[in-house]
Design a protein around this motif. Structure first.
Motif, PDB file in Angstrom:
ATOM      1  N   PRO A 270       0.797  -1.233   0.000  1.00 13.36           N
ATOM      2  CA  PRO A 270       0.000   0.000   0.000  1.00 13.36           C
ATOM      3  C   PRO A 270       0.824   1.275   0.000  1.00 13.36           C
ATOM      4  CG  PRO A 270      -0.875  -1.565   1.594  1.00 13.36           C
ATOM      5  CD  PRO A 270       0.453  -2.088   1.153  1.00 13.36           C
ATOM      6  N   MET A 271       2.153   1.170   0.167  1.00 14.60           N
ATOM      7  CA  MET A 271       3.000   2.360   0.170  1.00 14.60           C
ATOM      8  C   MET A 271       3.770   2.528  -1.129  1.00 14.60           C
ATOM      9  SD  MET A 271       4.383   2.432   4.099  1.00 14.60           S
ATOM     10  CE  MET A 271       4.628   4.225   4.012  1.00 14.60           C
ATOM     11  N   LEU A 272       3.531   1.639  -2.095  1.00 15.23           N
ATOM     12  CA  LEU A 272       4.235   1.702  -3.369  1.00 15.23           C
ATOM     13  C   LEU A 272       3.397   2.428  -4.417  1.00 15.23           C
ATOM     14  CD1 LEU A 272       5.657  -1.941  -3.634  1.00 15.23           C
ATOM     15  CD2 LEU A 272       6.828   0.115  -2.801  1.00 15.23           C
ATOM     16  N   PRO A 273       4.042   2.994  -5.438  1.00 12.44           N
ATOM     17  CA  PRO A 273       3.287   3.585  -6.554  1.00 12.44           C
ATOM     18  C   PRO A 273       2.434   2.519  -7.252  1.00 12.44           C
ATOM     19  CG  PRO A 273       5.570   4.326  -6.584  1.00 12.44           C
ATOM     20  CD  PRO A 273       5.498   3.250  -5.549  1.00 12.44           C
ATOM     21  N   ASP A 274       1.435   2.968  -7.990  1.00 12.43           N
ATOM     22  CA  ASP A 274       0.436   2.067  -8.569  1.00 12.43           C
ATOM     23  C   ASP A 274       1.050   0.957  -9.418  1.00 12.43           C
ATOM     24  OD1 ASP A 274      -1.539   3.516  -7.335  1.00 12.43           O
ATOM     25  OD2 ASP A 274      -2.052   4.705  -9.114  1.00 12.43           O
ATOM     26  N   PHE A 275       2.024   1.286 -10.260  1.00 11.39           N
ATOM     27  CA  PHE A 275       2.579   0.283 -11.173  1.00 11.39           C
ATOM     28  C   PHE A 275       3.204  -0.873 -10.396  1.00 11.39           C
ATOM     29  CE2 PHE A 275       6.370  -1.355 -13.410  1.00 11.39           C
ATOM     30  CZ  PHE A 275       5.744  -1.927 -14.505  1.00 11.39           C
ATOM     31  N   TRP A 276       4.042  -0.541  -9.418  1.00 17.02           N
ATOM     32  CA  TRP A 276       4.732  -1.587  -8.654  1.00 17.02           C
ATOM     33  C   TRP A 276       3.746  -2.332  -7.745  1.00 17.02           C
ATOM     34  CZ3 TRP A 276       7.010   2.856 -10.272  1.00 17.02           C
ATOM     35  CH2 TRP A 276       8.229   2.731 -10.933  1.00 17.02           C
ATOM     36  N   ARG A 277       2.761  -1.621  -7.238  1.00 13.35           N
ATOM     37  CA  ARG A 277       1.747  -2.282  -6.418  1.00 13.35           C
ATOM     38  C   ARG A 277       0.966  -3.301  -7.256  1.00 13.35           C
ATOM     39  NH1 ARG A 277      -2.902   0.857  -3.005  1.00 13.35           N
ATOM     40  NH2 ARG A 277      -1.179   2.302  -2.754  1.00 13.35           N
ATOM     41  N   ALA A 278       0.770  -2.995  -8.537  1.00  8.25           N
ATOM     42  CA  ALA A 278      -0.007  -3.883  -9.400  1.00  8.25           C
ATOM     43  C   ALA A 278       0.776  -5.136  -9.783  1.00  8.25           C
ATOM     44  CB  ALA A 278      -0.448  -3.126 -10.656  1.00  8.25           C
ATOM     45  N   ILE A 279       2.061  -4.987 -10.092  1.00 10.07           N
ATOM     46  CA  ILE A 279       2.818  -6.141 -10.588  1.00 10.07           C
ATOM     47  C   ILE A 279       3.390  -6.996  -9.465  1.00 10.07           C
ATOM     48  CG2 ILE A 279       3.424  -4.882 -12.691  1.00 10.07           C
ATOM     49  CD1 ILE A 279       6.291  -4.630 -11.590  1.00 10.07           C
ATOM     50  N   GLY A 280       3.587  -6.423  -8.281  1.00 13.44           N
ATOM     51  CA  GLY A 280       4.259  -7.137  -7.201  1.00 13.44           C
ATOM     52  C   GLY A 280       3.661  -8.489  -6.860  1.00 13.44           C
ATOM     53  N   PRO A 281       2.349  -8.582  -6.610  1.00 15.22           N
ATOM     54  CA  PRO A 281       1.769  -9.862  -6.226  1.00 15.22           C
ATOM     55  C   PRO A 281       1.878 -10.941  -7.290  1.00 15.22           C
ATOM     56  CG  PRO A 281       0.311  -8.049  -5.633  1.00 15.22           C
ATOM     57  CD  PRO A 281       1.378  -7.470  -6.503  1.00 15.22           C
ATOM     58  N   ALA A 282       2.088 -10.560  -8.564  1.00 14.87           N
ATOM     59  CA  ALA A 282       2.147 -11.541  -9.648  1.00 14.87           C
ATOM     60  C   ALA A 282       3.551 -12.056  -9.903  1.00 14.87           C
ATOM     61  CB  ALA A 282       1.592 -10.917 -10.934  1.00 14.87           C
ATOM     62  N   LEU A 283       4.552 -11.537  -9.210  1.00 14.67           N
ATOM     63  CA  LEU A 283       5.943 -11.931  -9.426  1.00 14.67           C
ATOM     64  C   LEU A 283       6.447 -12.744  -8.238  1.00 14.67           C
ATOM     65  CD1 LEU A 283       7.282  -8.598 -10.956  1.00 14.67           C
ATOM     66  CD2 LEU A 283       6.559 -10.670 -12.158  1.00 14.67           C
ATOM     67  N   PRO A 284       7.413 -13.634  -8.459  1.00 19.25           N
ATOM     68  CA  PRO A 284       7.866 -14.530  -7.380  1.00 19.25           C
ATOM     69  C   PRO A 284       8.319 -13.841  -6.101  1.00 19.25           C
ATOM     70  CG  PRO A 284       8.625 -15.363  -9.484  1.00 19.25           C
ATOM     71  CD  PRO A 284       8.000 -14.020  -9.765  1.00 19.25           C
TER      72      PRO A 284
END
Length: 351
Positions: A270-284
């Motif tokens: 919740p403290m990251l910018p939108d792009f990184w918040r969106a991709i983070g959960p989908a990456l290992p």
């Protein structure tokens, strides 16, 4: 021989292309890490509000309209439900309004990230001051005293990911960057599986019994580690099978450059910018970090999605690796791997 000729001999077009690729990775590394982490701030944090019915709706609206939109508040029926939703990782905090006094309670969970817990407490205390009220913080899932800022889960996940792509890279470049036949691909997959089990157990031993940095199930952590290492290793082997040595760079792009800053480690999602918040959960790295924290501090809740993400990477990597190996004819592969073929081609098997 002229200087230009010497340069051409020393730096082949292929080498120049690879160096250019490395430069691109370097610049992407800088852009990704600084872009994700240079200005962390809470945005739309899932947040519960427990208040008397006559003030609940107004309070939710006021919190929702705070400058910068730090909170995504929603009404929760009672304090017990709010506490359980935090432990279930459905919300990151909650405000419990005291109808009989002016001191309220803000529930947080530093096990999910100390920085986020601190930020939520600060946001609520500042908002309470405008209403001439105060708030005290209660940590319902506190981070271990040996887990500074709740970072141990992240570093553990990063270590597993690094081991995965390094092992896969060594397996591939030791005998050519593309699997020459089915047997070699199967053997590499088997070795990757054994290495993953060892890496998962080893990481769990270090983080738990040796350092005491994280509580939680030892075997749960071991299994997570094995899955993380195998997922990263197999997707690295798959990328190498598809693109040759360039696959190592692509694995670094996915895991290190995109995955690490978006993992929610240094700063929770919740403290990251939108792009990184969106991709983070989908990456290992992100899936592994989330799961490790859930095992350590949240009774193993909310891990189905992240485990499916890791499993998907593992399955896709394995399938691509084996399919690419099956496409190669054994006699062609054997000829390509022979020393005479390498000498005749004037280059290494990495070409």
């Amino acid at each position: 021989m002229t200087f230009v000729d010497e340069v051409k001999n020393a730096v082949t077009p292929r080498a120049a292309l690879l160096v250019t690729g490395v430069l691109a990775l370097q610049l992407l590394f800088i852009a990704s890490y600084i872009g994700a982490l240079h200005n962390p701030k809470a945005t739309d944090v899932p947040f519960g509000v427990v208040a008397p019915q006559q003030v609940s709706a107004r309070l939710v609206t006021e919190l929702k309209n705070l400058p910068g939109d730090p909170l995504d508040p929603r009404t929760v029926t009672d304090a017990a439900t709010a506490r359980q939703q935090i432990l279930d990782r459905k919300i990151d905090g909650a405000l419990i309004v005291n109808p009989r006094g002016t001191t309220d309670t803000v529930l947080v969970a530093s096990g999910g990230g100390t920085v986020l817990a601190t930020s939520l407490t600060k946001i609520i205390k500042e908002a309470e001051l405008t209403q001439h009220r105060t708030a005290r913080a209660v940590d319902v899932a506190p981070a271990s005293k040996q887990d500074f800022d709740g970072l141990s889960s992240f570093y553990l996940a990063v270590g597993w990911c690094v081991g995965g792509y390094l092992c896969a890279s060594i397996l591939a470049i030791s005998a050519g960057s593309r699997p020459a036949n089915r047997q070699r691909a199967v053997i590499r997959t088997g070795v990757m599986a054994l290495y993953s089990i060892a890496g998962g157990i080893g990481g769990a031993i270090i983080i738990g019994p040796i350092l005491g940095a994280l509580p939680g199930s030892f075997w749960g952590m071991s299994g997570l580690g094995a899955l993380t290492v195998f997922a990263v290793g197999m997707i690295t082997l798959a990328l190498e099978a598809l693109t040759g040595i360039v696959g190592i760079g692509l694995a670094v792009l996915i895991v290190v450059i995109a995955g690490n800053p978006s993992a929610g480690g240094a700063f929770p999602l919740p403290m990251l910018p939108d792009f990184w918040r969106a991709i983070g959960p989908a990456l290992p790295p992100g899936a592994s970090t989330w799961t490790a924290r859930s095992i350590a501090y949240f009774r193993g809740n909310a891990v189905t999605g992240p485990l499916l993400v890791l499993s998907a990477w593992a399955v896709v990597g394995t399938v691509i690796t084996l399919l690419m190996a099956m496409r190669k004819k054994p006699e062609t592969a054997d000829a390509a791997d022979s020393p005479l073929a390498g000498a005749a081609g004037g280059g290494s098997t990495l070409a």
